[in-house]
Write a protein that holds these residues in place. Structure first.
Motif, PDB file in Angstrom:
ATOM      1  N   THR A 104      -8.750  17.732 -18.449  1.00 22.03           N
ATOM      2  CA  THR A 104     -10.044  17.628 -18.765  1.00 22.03           C
ATOM      3  C   THR A 104     -10.335  16.805 -20.005  1.00 22.03           C
ATOM      4  O   THR A 104      -9.301  16.553 -20.760  1.00 22.03           O
ATOM      5  N   ASP A 105     -11.570  16.367 -20.379  1.00 18.42           N
ATOM      6  CA  ASP A 105     -11.841  15.751 -21.743  1.00 18.42           C
ATOM      7  C   ASP A 105     -11.554  17.241 -22.622  1.00 18.42           C
ATOM      8  O   ASP A 105     -11.331  18.349 -22.267  1.00 18.42           O
ATOM      9  N   ASN A 106     -12.079  16.820 -23.869  1.00 17.38           N
ATOM     10  CA  ASN A 106     -12.013  17.805 -25.033  1.00 17.38           C
ATOM     11  C   ASN A 106     -12.967  18.724 -25.313  1.00 17.38           C
ATOM     12  O   ASN A 106     -13.086  18.990 -26.337  1.00 17.38           O
ATOM     13  N   ALA A 111     -16.146  21.493 -20.638  1.00 15.76           N
ATOM     14  CA  ALA A 111     -15.148  20.503 -20.367  1.00 15.76           C
ATOM     15  C   ALA A 111     -15.226  19.730 -18.876  1.00 15.76           C
ATOM     16  O   ALA A 111     -15.767  20.484 -17.941  1.00 15.76           O
ATOM     17  N   ASP A 140      -6.702  19.790 -22.062  1.00 15.45           N
ATOM     18  CA  ASP A 140      -7.044  18.430 -22.468  1.00 15.45           C
ATOM     19  C   ASP A 140      -5.769  17.623 -22.648  1.00 15.45           C
ATOM     20  O   ASP A 140      -4.851  18.205 -22.699  1.00 15.45           O
ATOM     21  N   THR A 146      -8.975  24.355 -22.202  1.00 13.73           N
ATOM     22  CA  THR A 146     -10.558  24.083 -21.822  1.00 13.73           C
ATOM     23  C   THR A 146     -11.212  24.850 -20.886  1.00 13.73           C
ATOM     24  O   THR A 146     -10.446  25.081 -19.699  1.00 13.73           O
TER      25      THR A 146
END
Ligand code: ADP
Ligand code: ASP
Ligand code: MG
Length: 411
Positions: A104-106, A111, A140, A146
């Motif tokens: 995932t993104d942070n 997220a 992440d 996340t």
């Protein structure tokens, strides 16, 4: 032989007995020769309990640590479900989001999934195992745990279905499908056999928590066949589809509402260019999402500005607004966190006038004051005092004839 992703929500795995019942259901599908990936939520109430613990430690809990904490809820359920399957002689293997790995993104606590490594899952499926994946979580790029926001297990399931090119994704929950409105608020609500992605997206974004909005987005984007069904009873449930639904013939397909709203007003701000960005800029910088925005017509050289935010962000937003107010020499900042947003949704309203006025008349007849209004092509939303929620939803449901299939209602 088909590939299925089954997701079971909190109530469906709320006790060890229920987890065993889920294992039974999964084993049956597995015995029929299908490849099954199961996504589970935390046991009901567990995520709220963990949030409560965190708040005893820190008023605004550190978001990275919050994710470490919240992800444990789902980790418990995957292990228990796998054990139940083993006990029944069904080969199974559990994974947390980071073990899979669901990258995932942070943005901690909300997220977004970027990529799913499907190697281990595919290998297990080929080896005849049921794969049990913890919903609502990922990792992440730096290796931090996340979580995907409340209701995020739906998104885990749909994203896995997309990655695995599954034949169908089943969301098993405590209602037997998607209804014209939340059946807990209006028991006369009607289950829909089908609903389009567009309508479901609108319902979800306006507060119908039966599916997380990102799950619907994902399913639409990757054309995942998505069905909402009951964990406890049989039935066809509701198919979310691109096909024209019965609802498209209707003016209004459903009523959504959101209790998580709060509004803030800043009065007496100078009516000059750049004012909206001066007010909303600092709010956006803190990652607070703003929903409805109203700026009044200026009578003198000043104007009033009102907007809504998530109730969780109310105090934080109010604090910032008070600072902005001083800088702009505004009159005052007021707020109300006892409001709700109620929306009527329907692609059918595109081509019909008079829907908004009917909605306003229904509310007026019940003496419900409308605080804010916003419209788009396929929805009309109003903000009202939260004490009117049930009354407003039921009155609108009756007036727009949603209990019956006798569409369309002609105005
Ligand atoms: P789960 O824990 O299985 O994910 P949720 O509580 O997240 O379950 O979602 C199911 C709930 O969504 C139902 O119990 C119902 O109260 C609520 N809900 C809200 N709007 C609708 C709707 N239009 N149709 C069906 N359920 C709805
Ligand atoms: N357990 C998480 C929540 O309660 C995720 C989910 O149930 O989808 O929001
Ligand atoms: Mg849910």
């Amino acid at each position: 032989m088909a590939v299925y992703v089954f997701k079971f929500g909190g109530t469906s795995v709320g006790s060890t007995e229920r987890i065993k019942a889920v294992a039974d259901k999964v084993k049956q599908a597995h015995d029929q020769g299908h490849q099954i990936v199961v996504v589970v939520s935390a046991m009901s109430g567990e995520t709220n309990r963990l949030i409560g613990l965190a708040k005893q430690m820190q008023v605004q809990p550190n978001e990275r640590e919050m994710d470490v904490l919240l992800s444990t809820g789902e980790q418990v359920t995957v292990a228990l479900l796998s054990m139940a399957l083993h006990e029944m002689g069904c080969p199974a293997c559990s994974y947390t989001g980071s073990q899979v790995k669901i990258l995932t993104d942070n943005s901690h606590t909300k997220a977004r999934i970027q990529e799913i490594d499907d190697k281990k899952i595919r290998a297990d499926l080929m080896a005849g195992k049921v794969v049990v994946v913890a919903g609502f979580q990922g990792v992440d790029a730096a290796g931090n745990i996340t979580t995907l926001g409340r209701g995020g297990s739906d998104t885990t399931a749909v994203a896995l279905a997309a990655a695995l090119n599954a034949d169908e994704c089943h969301i098993y929950t405590d209602v037997d499908g998607v209804y014209t409105t939340d059946p807990r608020v209006e028991p006369k609500a009607r289950r829909l056999n089908k609903i389009t992605f567009e309508e479901m997206l609108e319902m979800a974004s306006l507060g119908s928590k039966v599916l997380q909005i990102r799950a619907v987005e994902f399913a639409g984007k990757y054309n995942v066949a998505l069905r909402v069904l009951s964990s406890f009873e049989g039935g066809e449930g509701t198919l979310i589809t691109y096909e024209e639904s019965e609802m498209e013939k209707a003016l209004i397909s459903g009523i959504a509402f959101n209790r998580d709203e709060a509004k803030l007003t800043i009065t007496g701000v100078p009516d000059v260019p750049g004012i909206a960005s001066k007010i909303l800029g600092p709010i956006a910088e803190l990652n607070i999402e703003v929903d409805m925005i109203i700026q009044n017509v200026a009578e003198d050289a000043t104007t009033d500005f009102t907007f809504t935010v998530h109730r969780n962000d109310f105090l934080k937003a109010k604090e910032i607004l008070q600072k902005v107010s001083k800088e702009l020499h505004a009159r005052e900042v007021t707020g109300d966190d006892n409001i709700v947003k109620i929306s009527i949704v329907g692609v059918g309203m595109r081509s019909h006038a008079g829907i908004a006025s009917t909605m306003f008349k229904v509310l007026a007849d019940e003496a419900i004051n409308i605080i804010m209004i916003s419209t788009s092509e396929i929805k009309i939303s109003v903000v009202v005092d939260e004490k009117y929620l049930e009354l407003a939803v039921r009155s609108l449901h009756a007036t727009f004839n949603l209990e019956q299939e006798g569409y369309p209602l002609t105005l």
